[in-house]
Design an enzyme around this catalytic site. Structure first.
Site, short mmCIF file in Angstrom:
data_model
loop_
_atom_site.label_atom_id
_atom_site.label_comp_id
_atom_site.label_asym_id
_atom_site.label_seq_id
_atom_site.Cartn_x
_atom_site.Cartn_y
_atom_site.Cartn_z
N ARG A 79 5.45 -16.22 37.92
CA ARG A 79 5.19 -15.18 38.92
C ARG A 79 4.23 -14.15 38.34
O ARG A 79 4.10 -14.01 37.13
CB ARG A 79 6.50 -14.49 39.32
N LYS A 95 13.46 -13.21 37.21
CA LYS A 95 14.26 -12.31 38.03
C LYS A 95 15.64 -12.12 37.43
O LYS A 95 16.22 -13.04 36.90
CB LYS A 95 14.38 -12.86 39.46
N HIS A 111 0.58 -15.93 44.03
CA HIS A 111 1.69 -16.72 44.59
C HIS A 111 1.20 -18.06 45.12
O HIS A 111 1.91 -19.06 45.04
CB HIS A 111 2.40 -15.96 45.71
N ARG A 142 1.11 -20.34 42.24
CA ARG A 142 2.49 -20.80 41.95
C ARG A 142 2.86 -21.93 42.92
O ARG A 142 3.46 -22.93 42.53
CB ARG A 142 3.44 -19.61 42.08
N HIS A 194 13.92 -20.91 39.63
CA HIS A 194 14.72 -20.70 40.84
C HIS A 194 16.21 -20.86 40.52
O HIS A 194 16.58 -21.68 39.69
CB HIS A 194 14.35 -21.72 41.92
N TYR A 237 8.57 -25.75 48.87
CA TYR A 237 7.31 -26.30 48.37
C TYR A 237 7.14 -27.78 48.69
O TYR A 237 6.11 -28.37 48.37
CB TYR A 237 7.20 -26.11 46.85
#
Length: 296
Positions: free
Chosen positions: A146, A170, A240, A243, A266, A275
């Site tokens: 990211r 994250k 993004h 990505r 994730h 995706y």
């Protein structure tokens, strides 16, 4: 009304970023102002669902997008869950709330040809900025990280001997992503140029501006937009999308969905599955071209 204990909970227990916590606090204060003015209620704990619905209607009337409204309601819901957890309330007024419908935005990845054009055909000169920009593009496309993860990369996140990069994702979740030989080569070139800077202020960080300070998110966006404007006619050209391209191209080449999930950082497969629509389109092409019955 103070939300300090809630803020501490988000930062320390849930590992939310300071930016997210600030947004949550803003949403809660905005809601509190609304119920104070409209219903003379001085604490969120005493609010009922009808009053929350009234707030949601007022947000809709301001032409705020459903996506933004859902995010604000989600902040409020998280707060109520916290109050339940610590025993300050007996029931969550949002427990049966259904989020407003939002249209799913289809993110169109760069094609493999567009990626080749940028990385192989565009001329990157020998300057510090040009070498840095090429490395940024290669890292996005070869690792799927990211934008904020790239901005916060530190020199000690690199392990060139193992050809790996440690990424802080994250909620402070760490993952290790492999580095391609081509990226290692550009990394060495960039690190050499980095040593030649007149002054380095933020020396622990990998990516710097030519003034020696830590690179920032808007500059990274601008770099991607400028280079891909030379190779792509797509409306959206952002980190993004790179990505997205990383994930889509891996899946097109037969990569396992779980492996892609781990590389992207994730927490669930559901996030990675967004995706897959492009890879399914690619599979359909292969299916039509290769299946014996398609010739009939």
């Amino acid at each position: 009304m103070s939300f300090k204990s809630f803020t501490d909970y988000l930062l320390l227990e849930k590992n939310y970023s300071k930016l997210t916590v600030k947004a949550y606090n803003n949403d809660l204060n905005t809601f509190l102002d609304f119920v104070k003015t409209s219903y003379e209620v001085n604490t969120i704990n005493d609010v009922n669902y009808a009053q929350i619905r009234s707030w949601i209607v007022s947000l809709v009337e301001t032409k705020l997008s459903n996506r933004s409204i859902n995010r604000k309601v989600s902040a409020l819901n998280t707060y109520y869950k916290f109050l339940l957890k610590i025993g300050d309330i007996k029931s969550n007024p949002l427990s049966k709330h259904k989020a407003l419908k939002t249209s799913k935005k289809v993110q169109i990845p760069f094609s493999e040809t567009e990626m080749e054009t940028v990385l192989d055909d565009l001329k990157f000169d020998n300057s510090f900025e040009s070498t840095r920009d090429k490395l940024i593009i290669e890292l996005f496309y070869s690792t799927g990280i990211r934008r904020i993860e790239l901005v916060n990369l530190k020199l000690n996140n690199l392990d060139l001997n193992s050809k790996a990069l440690k990424v802080l994702g994250k909620r402070n979740k760490e993952r290790v992503v492999p580095l391609l030989d081509s990226v290692i080569e550009t990394l060495h070139a960039y690190l050499k140029k980095r040593l030649e800077l007149d002054e380095v202020v933020d020396e622990v960080f990998l990516f710097l501006t030519k003034k020696g300070v830590k690179i920032y998110e808007t500059l990274v966006y601008r770099i991607i937009n400028e280079y891909f404007s030379l190779a792509s006619s797509k409306v959206k050209k952002s980190p993004h999308i790179l990505r997205h391209s990383f994930a889509t191209h891996l899946l097109n080449q037969g990569a396992d969905l779980n492996a892609v999930k781990e590389l992207l950082g994730h927490s669930s497969l559901a996030s990675t599955q967004v995706y897959t629509h492009n890879s399914i389109a690619e599979l359909k092409k292969v299916h039509v071209n290769a299946h014996p019955r398609s010739k009939k």
